[in-house]
Enzyme design. Structure first.
Site, PDB file in Angstrom:
ATOM      1  N   LYS A 181       0.862  -1.190   0.000  1.00  0.00           N
ATOM      2  CA  LYS A 181       0.000   0.000   0.000  1.00  0.00           C
ATOM      3  C   LYS A 181       0.890   1.229   0.000  1.00  0.00           C
ATOM      4  CE  LYS A 181      -4.434   0.870   0.022  1.00  0.00           C
ATOM      5  NZ  LYS A 181      -5.502   0.055  -0.560  1.00  0.00           N
ATOM      6  N   GLY A 201     -20.381   6.661   2.363  1.00  0.00           N
ATOM      7  CA  GLY A 201     -19.284   6.953   1.424  1.00  0.00           C
ATOM      8  C   GLY A 201     -19.857   6.937   0.021  1.00  0.00           C
ATOM      9  N   ASN A 230     -15.852   6.104  -5.450  1.00  0.00           N
ATOM     10  CA  ASN A 230     -15.839   5.017  -6.431  1.00  0.00           C
ATOM     11  C   ASN A 230     -16.615   3.805  -5.920  1.00  0.00           C
ATOM     12  OD1 ASN A 230     -14.485   2.326  -7.260  1.00  0.00           O
ATOM     13  ND2 ASN A 230     -14.014   3.709  -8.948  1.00  0.00           N
ATOM     14  N   ALA A 231     -16.266   3.343  -4.726  1.00  0.00           N
ATOM     15  CA  ALA A 231     -16.887   2.118  -4.208  1.00  0.00           C
ATOM     16  C   ALA A 231     -18.368   2.349  -3.878  1.00  0.00           C
ATOM     17  CB  ALA A 231     -16.108   1.634  -2.983  1.00  0.00           C
TER      18      ALA A 231
HETATM   19  P1  NAD Z   1     -13.152   7.674  -2.995  1.00  0.00           P
HETATM   20  O1  NAD Z   1     -12.119   8.674  -2.699  1.00  0.00           O
HETATM   21  O2  NAD Z   1     -13.628   7.506  -4.384  1.00  0.00           O
HETATM   22  O3  NAD Z   1     -14.438   7.982  -2.066  1.00  0.00           O
HETATM   23  C1  NAD Z   1     -14.386   8.107  -0.690  1.00  0.00           C
HETATM   24  C2  NAD Z   1     -15.768   8.537  -0.228  1.00  0.00           C
HETATM   25  O4  NAD Z   1     -15.808   8.529   1.189  1.00  0.00           O
HETATM   26  C3  NAD Z   1     -16.135   9.971  -0.653  1.00  0.00           C
HETATM   27  O5  NAD Z   1     -17.496  10.010  -1.024  1.00  0.00           O
HETATM   28  C4  NAD Z   1     -15.924  10.781   0.609  1.00  0.00           C
HETATM   29  O6  NAD Z   1     -16.730  11.929   0.667  1.00  0.00           O
HETATM   30  C5  NAD Z   1     -16.346   9.754   1.651  1.00  0.00           C
HETATM   31  N1  NAD Z   1     -15.840  10.051   2.979  1.00  0.00           N
HETATM   32  C6  NAD Z   1     -14.621  10.506   3.333  1.00  0.00           C
HETATM   33  N2  NAD Z   1     -14.574  10.682   4.671  1.00  0.00           N
HETATM   34  C7  NAD Z   1     -15.783  10.313   5.151  1.00  0.00           C
HETATM   35  C8  NAD Z   1     -16.351  10.274   6.433  1.00  0.00           C
HETATM   36  N3  NAD Z   1     -15.653  10.648   7.493  1.00  0.00           N
HETATM   37  N4  NAD Z   1     -17.629   9.837   6.547  1.00  0.00           N
HETATM   38  C9  NAD Z   1     -18.342   9.466   5.456  1.00  0.00           C
HETATM   39  N5  NAD Z   1     -17.857   9.481   4.213  1.00  0.00           N
HETATM   40  C10 NAD Z   1     -16.593   9.906   4.074  1.00  0.00           C
HETATM   41  O7  NAD Z   1     -12.614   6.301  -2.378  1.00  0.00           O
HETATM   42  P2  NAD Z   1     -13.029   4.825  -2.777  1.00  0.00           P
HETATM   43  O8  NAD Z   1     -12.071   4.345  -3.794  1.00  0.00           O
HETATM   44  O9  NAD Z   1     -14.499   4.748  -3.013  1.00  0.00           O
HETATM   45  O10 NAD Z   1     -12.666   4.062  -1.410  1.00  0.00           O
HETATM   46  C11 NAD Z   1     -13.593   3.978  -0.331  1.00  0.00           C
HETATM   47  C12 NAD Z   1     -13.198   2.802   0.537  1.00  0.00           C
HETATM   48  O11 NAD Z   1     -13.189   1.621  -0.270  1.00  0.00           O
HETATM   49  C13 NAD Z   1     -11.794   2.909   1.150  1.00  0.00           C
HETATM   50  O12 NAD Z   1     -11.783   2.279   2.404  1.00  0.00           O
HETATM   51  C14 NAD Z   1     -10.945   2.111   0.174  1.00  0.00           C
HETATM   52  O13 NAD Z   1      -9.756   1.636   0.774  1.00  0.00           O
HETATM   53  C15 NAD Z   1     -11.919   1.016  -0.174  1.00  0.00           C
HETATM   54  N6  NAD Z   1     -11.588   0.320  -1.413  1.00  0.00           N
HETATM   55  C16 NAD Z   1     -11.645   0.953  -2.625  1.00  0.00           C
HETATM   56  C17 NAD Z   1     -11.304   0.248  -3.767  1.00  0.00           C
HETATM   57  C18 NAD Z   1     -11.416   0.855  -5.142  1.00  0.00           C
HETATM   58  O14 NAD Z   1     -11.185   0.124  -6.125  1.00  0.00           O
HETATM   59  N7  NAD Z   1     -11.784   2.109  -5.277  1.00  0.00           N
HETATM   60  C19 NAD Z   1     -10.885  -1.080  -3.675  1.00  0.00           C
HETATM   61  C20 NAD Z   1     -10.848  -1.689  -2.419  1.00  0.00           C
HETATM   62  C21 NAD Z   1     -11.202  -0.971  -1.308  1.00  0.00           C
END
Ligand code: NAD
Length: 422
Positions: free
Chosen positions: A112, A224, A227-228
């Site tokens: 990471k 949240g 993306n996810a």
């Molecule tokens: P992202 O940056 O696209 O989105 C993050 C989201 O979380 C945003 O909408 C943001 O506003 C919100 N957020 C931030 N702080 C917050 C809080 N305190 N309370 C509520 N919402 C909050 O990130 P992502 O890629 O969607 O990742 C989100 C989670 O999924 C992370 O834990 C990441 O490690 C995990 N993840 C993502 C992927 C991927 O392919 N994108 C893969 C595996 C795991």
């Protein structure tokens, strides 16, 4: 009763990841040397990055890359940009990547990366210069055969493209497989964009069969909306007709009992920067969202949101952990006792790394698969991993997270031993 954890900010994710491993090692009766080895990252690089800002000043940023374990193959893991990034968060995420790749049985280890920064307060030019500076420092330990990054919180395909480009300059030739989650034009894979959410939905489908829950119109909340989370909204509605009654982002949450329409909410977020204020919805806090009267809860933001303090108030029957580390060990015990079916993070969100692995494979032989092939192969990987975890949980009479550890740690430990490391 489990002792309450003091506060979310005091929970150290790396300690949590070690605690989870310790529990698995105990059940598996892992030998002491292998257990100790798996508690720590094999390597980590700390970097300091001077970046020219738009106002002419130079700002110094700090970043990390942690290569946790490569016994099963080159390491793999995203790069996160976050103002409160810490080395221990990166270590924990690297450990979880190790278990995740083993669980979906792809030939990769875990890593990471992270940079302490607030991309929301930076221009695109500043983010580009920071991303290139990161690769100039960390690029020396990256590569298709060594360690392959991807997007994570607040990083995206454009940032991957700048990073791939900087790396190409360092090597003197394109080497697209050194990073995944790239735009299609630079060797990205079809299906990578929604792979994390899609993999989680395949797991939810399998869980619903086991629990005999009809998914159509099942009330669901998503914390949240990146993306996810946002794509879980889209796919959950499209694939199963889930009724998404609440979503949130860092600014707060919204609730609508009749269900939130994906296209309308995402358009509102695009226009205003947040889901908050969506017409007809009621404002709720991120904490309230977790405790709603719903059947499916999807944490898709950050770690340590379900703790010993609020786990007892959760009413959902199924939790699909798209976020990494949303649930603390104390909360796990409470949820298990209350018969909440948790699809643990490194199973639920493994779709992202699985399609990233497909992207690496396609990059290495320069031949690209159709979307239907990606979905089919992703479904097989996720479904197999889901049932491996479900069977281990039944066999050992343990909660799903511990079961996932039992499957993954067994595989990593076997590679460690067969290499002769312990
Ligand atoms: P992202 O940056 O696209 O989105 C993050 C989201 O979380 C945003 O909408 C943001 O506003 C919100 N957020 C931030 N702080 C917050 C809080 N305190 N309370 C509520 N919402 C909050 O990130 P992502 O890629 O969607 O990742 C989100 C989670 O999924 C992370 O834990 C990441 O490690 C995990 N993840 C993502 C992927 C991927 O392919 N994108 C893969 C595996 C795991």
């Amino acid at each position: 009763m489990a002792p309450p954890e003091s506060s979310e900010t005091q929970i150290n994710p790396f300690k949590v990841s070690q605690q989870q491993l310790d529990e698995a090692a105990k059940v598996l009766q892992l030998d002491q040397a292998t257990h100790e080895l798996l508690r720590w990252p094999l390597r980590e690089l700390h970097v300091t990055l001077p970046v020219k800002m738009d106002d002419g000043s130079t700002k110094i940023f700090h970043g990390f890359r942690v290569q946790y374990n490569d016994a099963r193959g080159p390491t793999k893991g995203g790069i996160r940009y976050h103002p409160s990034e810490t080395i221990d968060t990166v270590r924990a995420l690297a450990a979880w990547m190790t278990w995740k790749c083993a669980l979906v049985d792809i030939p990769l280890g875990g890593a990471k990366g992270g940079v302490i920064c607030n991309p929301k307060a930076m221009s695109q030019g500043e983010i580009e210069r920071l991303s290139r500076a990161y690769i100039r420092q960390v690029g020396r330990i990256l590569g298709l055969e060594k360690d392959v990054p991807a997007p994570d919180v607040y990083t995206n395909p454009q940032i991957m493209a700048w990073m791939a480009d900087e790396y190409a300059f360092m090597q003197g030739h394109n080497e697209f497989g050194m990073i995944t989650g790239k735009p299609l034009i630079l060797g990205g894979s079809l299906g990578r964009g929604d792979a994390t959410a899609r993999g989680g939905m395949y797991c939810l489908r399998e869980a619903s069969k086991i629990l005999a829950i009809e998914l159509k119109d099942t009330s669901t909340a998503i914390q949240g909306y990146g993306n996810a989370g946002s794509l879980a909204h889209k796919l959950g509605s499209e694939l199963f007709g889930l009724k998404i009654v609440a979503v949130s982002d860092s600014k707060g949450g919204i609730f609508l009992a009749d269900g939130l329409d994906y296209e309308k909410v995402s358009a509102h977020k695009r226009e205003t920067g947040s889901v908050v204020g969506f017409a007809g919805s009621k404002a709720i806090s991120n904490e309230e969202l977790l405790e709603l009267e719903i059947d499916v809860l999807i944490p898709a933001a950050l770690e340590n949101v379900i703790t010993g303090s609020n786990a007892g108030n959760i009413k959902a029957k199924i939790i699909v952990e798209l976020a990494n580390g949303p649930t603390t060990p104390n909360a796990d015990k409470i949820l298990y006792k209350n018969e909440v079916y948790v699809i643990p993070d490194f199973l639920a969100n493994a779709g992202g790394v699985t399609v990233s692995y497909f992207e690496m494979v396609q990059n290495s032989y320069g031949y690209y698969w159709e979307e239907s092939v990606i979905y089919e192969r992703l479904d097989k990987k996720m479904t197999d991993a889901f049932h491996a975890v479900h069977n281990a949980a039944s066999q050992h009479n343990v909660h799903n997270r511990l079961a996932a550890y039992l499957v993954a740690v067994t595989r990593v430990a076997e590679a460690v031993k067969v290499r002769g490391w312990t």
